[in-house]
Design a protein around this motif. Structure first.
Motif, PDB file in Angstrom:
ATOM      1  N   LEU A 202     -64.757  16.793 -26.918  1.00 31.23           N
ATOM      2  CA  LEU A 202     -66.533  17.094 -27.469  1.00 31.23           C
ATOM      3  C   LEU A 202     -67.669  16.117 -28.009  1.00 31.23           C
ATOM      4  CD1 LEU A 202     -65.306  16.975 -31.345  1.00 31.23           C
ATOM      5  CD2 LEU A 202     -65.164  14.288 -31.554  1.00 31.23           C
TER       6      LEU A 202
ATOM      7  N   GLY B 134     -59.276  15.347 -39.873  1.00 30.45           N
ATOM      8  CA  GLY B 134     -58.553  14.424 -39.667  1.00 30.45           C
ATOM      9  C   GLY B 134     -57.313  15.179 -38.757  1.00 30.45           C
ATOM     10  N   PRO B 135     -56.337  14.007 -38.659  1.00 35.16           N
ATOM     11  CA  PRO B 135     -54.790  14.680 -37.521  1.00 35.16           C
ATOM     12  C   PRO B 135     -54.544  15.422 -37.918  1.00 35.16           C
ATOM     13  CG  PRO B 135     -54.801  12.163 -38.054  1.00 35.16           C
ATOM     14  CD  PRO B 135     -56.447  12.756 -39.023  1.00 35.16           C
ATOM     15  N   HIS B 136     -54.249  16.353 -38.946  1.00 40.26           N
ATOM     16  CA  HIS B 136     -53.336  17.058 -40.093  1.00 40.26           C
ATOM     17  C   HIS B 136     -53.600  18.342 -40.169  1.00 40.26           C
ATOM     18  CE1 HIS B 136     -50.512  13.353 -40.125  1.00 40.26           C
ATOM     19  NE2 HIS B 136     -51.366  12.414 -40.798  1.00 40.26           N
TER      20      HIS B 136
ATOM     21  N   LEU C   3     -67.327  25.229 -27.020  1.00 43.69           N
ATOM     22  CA  LEU C   3     -66.257  25.416 -27.727  1.00 43.69           C
ATOM     23  C   LEU C   3     -66.658  25.270 -28.954  1.00 43.69           C
ATOM     24  CD1 LEU C   3     -63.068  24.898 -25.782  1.00 43.69           C
ATOM     25  CD2 LEU C   3     -63.939  27.399 -27.312  1.00 43.69           C
TER      26      LEU C   3
ATOM     27  N   GLY D  72     -59.790  20.131 -19.181  1.00 36.84           N
ATOM     28  CA  GLY D  72     -60.129  20.383 -20.768  1.00 36.84           C
ATOM     29  C   GLY D  72     -61.192  19.929 -21.624  1.00 36.84           C
ATOM     30  N   PRO D  73     -60.733  20.493 -23.090  1.00 36.17           N
ATOM     31  CA  PRO D  73     -61.909  20.310 -24.266  1.00 36.17           C
ATOM     32  C   PRO D  73     -62.744  18.717 -24.133  1.00 36.17           C
ATOM     33  CG  PRO D  73     -60.557  21.915 -25.038  1.00 36.17           C
ATOM     34  CD  PRO D  73     -60.411  21.456 -23.897  1.00 36.17           C
TER      35      PRO D  73
ATOM     36  N   VAL E  71     -63.277  31.809 -36.791  1.00 41.82           N
ATOM     37  CA  VAL E  71     -64.454  31.202 -36.164  1.00 41.82           C
ATOM     38  C   VAL E  71     -65.404  32.015 -35.248  1.00 41.82           C
ATOM     39  CG1 VAL E  71     -65.333  29.785 -34.740  1.00 41.82           C
ATOM     40  CG2 VAL E  71     -63.007  28.499 -36.134  1.00 41.82           C
TER      41      VAL E  71
ATOM     42  N   PHE F 201     -60.214  27.084 -33.180  1.00 38.37           N
ATOM     43  CA  PHE F 201     -61.204  27.254 -31.723  1.00 38.37           C
ATOM     44  C   PHE F 201     -62.206  28.837 -32.209  1.00 38.37           C
ATOM     45  CE2 PHE F 201     -61.434  23.503 -29.085  1.00 38.37           C
ATOM     46  CZ  PHE F 201     -60.361  22.650 -29.339  1.00 38.37           C
ATOM     47  N   GLY F 202     -63.286  28.969 -31.632  1.00 34.43           N
ATOM     48  CA  GLY F 202     -63.848  30.381 -31.418  1.00 34.43           C
ATOM     49  C   GLY F 202     -63.544  30.741 -29.588  1.00 34.43           C
ATOM     50  N   PRO F 203     -63.939  31.896 -29.207  1.00 31.99           N
ATOM     51  CA  PRO F 203     -64.177  32.490 -28.076  1.00 31.99           C
ATOM     52  C   PRO F 203     -65.120  31.518 -27.011  1.00 31.99           C
ATOM     53  CG  PRO F 203     -65.516  33.636 -29.267  1.00 31.99           C
ATOM     54  CD  PRO F 203     -64.841  32.554 -30.682  1.00 31.99           C
TER      55      PRO F 203
ATOM     56  N   TYR G 253     -67.430  21.465 -28.538  1.00 30.25           N
ATOM     57  CA  TYR G 253     -66.928  21.073 -27.484  1.00 30.25           C
ATOM     58  C   TYR G 253     -67.435  21.894 -26.375  1.00 30.25           C
ATOM     59  CZ  TYR G 253     -62.506  18.985 -29.974  1.00 30.25           C
ATOM     60  OH  TYR G 253     -61.838  19.068 -30.608  1.00 30.25           O
TER      61      TYR G 253
ATOM     62  N   GLU H  95     -55.214  21.184 -38.639  1.00 25.42           N
ATOM     63  CA  GLU H  95     -55.785  22.482 -37.172  1.00 25.42           C
ATOM     64  C   GLU H  95     -56.765  22.778 -36.981  1.00 25.42           C
ATOM     65  OE1 GLU H  95     -53.464  25.086 -37.083  1.00 25.42           O
ATOM     66  OE2 GLU H  95     -54.328  26.161 -35.308  1.00 25.42           O
ATOM     67  N   GLN H  96     -57.867  22.711 -36.163  1.00 33.37           N
ATOM     68  CA  GLN H  96     -58.861  22.705 -35.856  1.00 33.37           C
ATOM     69  C   GLN H  96     -58.107  24.075 -34.574  1.00 33.37           C
ATOM     70  OE1 GLN H  96     -61.052  20.483 -33.221  1.00 33.37           O
ATOM     71  NE2 GLN H  96     -60.358  18.435 -34.112  1.00 33.37           N
TER      72      GLN H  96
ATOM     73  N   GLN I 254     -69.284  15.978 -33.918  1.00 34.66           N
ATOM     74  CA  GLN I 254     -68.575  16.486 -34.929  1.00 34.66           C
ATOM     75  C   GLN I 254     -69.421  16.433 -36.396  1.00 34.66           C
ATOM     76  OE1 GLN I 254     -65.326  14.745 -35.275  1.00 34.66           O
ATOM     77  NE2 GLN I 254     -65.069  15.152 -37.867  1.00 34.66           N
TER      78      GLN I 254
END
Lengths: 112, 115
Positions: free
Chosen positions: B45, B99-101, B91, B42-43, B4, B106-108, B35, B103-104, B48
């Motif tokens: 949201l 969906g929860p399955h 972020l 923590g991040p 990303v 992340f960018g820098p 985020y 993986e997200q 989305q």
């Protein structure tokens, strides 16, 4: 909404020792629990995750346990190494909205 | 595979000014997230997207924040006008599907300082 609490906020361990980070969540509908590692100035990266139909999951030196009844889950790092030093975040999401709610993070320092 | 991408990496502005951040997700990822990560937290949201549609913007301060994802690929997040409390790392993340399955990734991040 979901509330995720994470403890401790900081953790210092001797190289080779184990580190344990604990998280609790409020919403019993949550069913997915990932852990992210964020090194200083870098992006969060997924290191391990667990779903609600599993009680424990291991990946080399990292393991995660889940207690659905108590609504808490933990990250265990064994044989810690200096490169394990980072901020670790737990998170939780539920099937209805898939939003990740993050804990406040734990800064882990591994002393050589 | 390319990750990303976000720009700029750093931005310093004065309060009441405007600022915009850009995100390019991983190719083929349908879901994009913005985020806000305040120092020591923590991040959180903000919004989305699923393709070019908004799935959730319940935590976006809509009086000053706006985001768009035209054409379902790149996204921009804007703050107008900025306040001191907007100082944070923004972020962007993407996943193949919602969906929860999934993986997200992340960018820098873009570190914003509001003076």
């Amino acid at each position: 909404g979901e509330n995720v609490e994470q403890h401790p906020s900081t953790l210092s361990v001797q190289e080779g020792d184990s580190a344990v980070i604990k998280c609790t969540y409020s919403d019993s509908a949550s069913n997915y629990f990932p852990w992210y590692k964020q090194e200083l100035g870098k992006r969060p990266q997924l290191i391990i995750d667990i779903r609600s139909n599993v009680g424990e999951k291991k990946d080399q030196r990292i393991a995660v346990t889940l207690n659905k009844t108590a609504k808490h889950f933990s990250l265990h790092i064994t044989e810690t190494q200096p490169e394990d030093s980072a901020v670790y975040f737990c998170a939780a999401s539920k099937k209805s909205d898939y939003k990740l709610s993050f804990g406040a993070g734990t800064t882990v320092t591994v002393r050589a | 595979e390319a990750g990303v991408a976000q720009s700029p990496r750093y931005k310093i502005i004065e309060k009441r000014q405007s600022v915009a951040f850009w995100c390019n997700p991983i190719s083929g990822h349908a879901t994009l997230y913005w985020y806000q990560q305040i120092l020591g937290q923590g991040p959180k949201l903000l919004i989305q997207f699923q393709n070019n549609g908004v799935v959730d913007d319940s935590q976006l301060p809509k009086d000053r924040f706006s985001a768009e994802r035209l054409k379902g690929v790149d996204s921009t997040l804007k703050i107008q006008p900025a306040k001191l409390e907007d100082s944070a790392v923004y972020l962007c993340a993407s996943s193949q599907h919602a969906g929860p399955h999934n993986e997200q990734f992340f960018g820098p991040g873009t570190r914003l300082t509001v003076l």
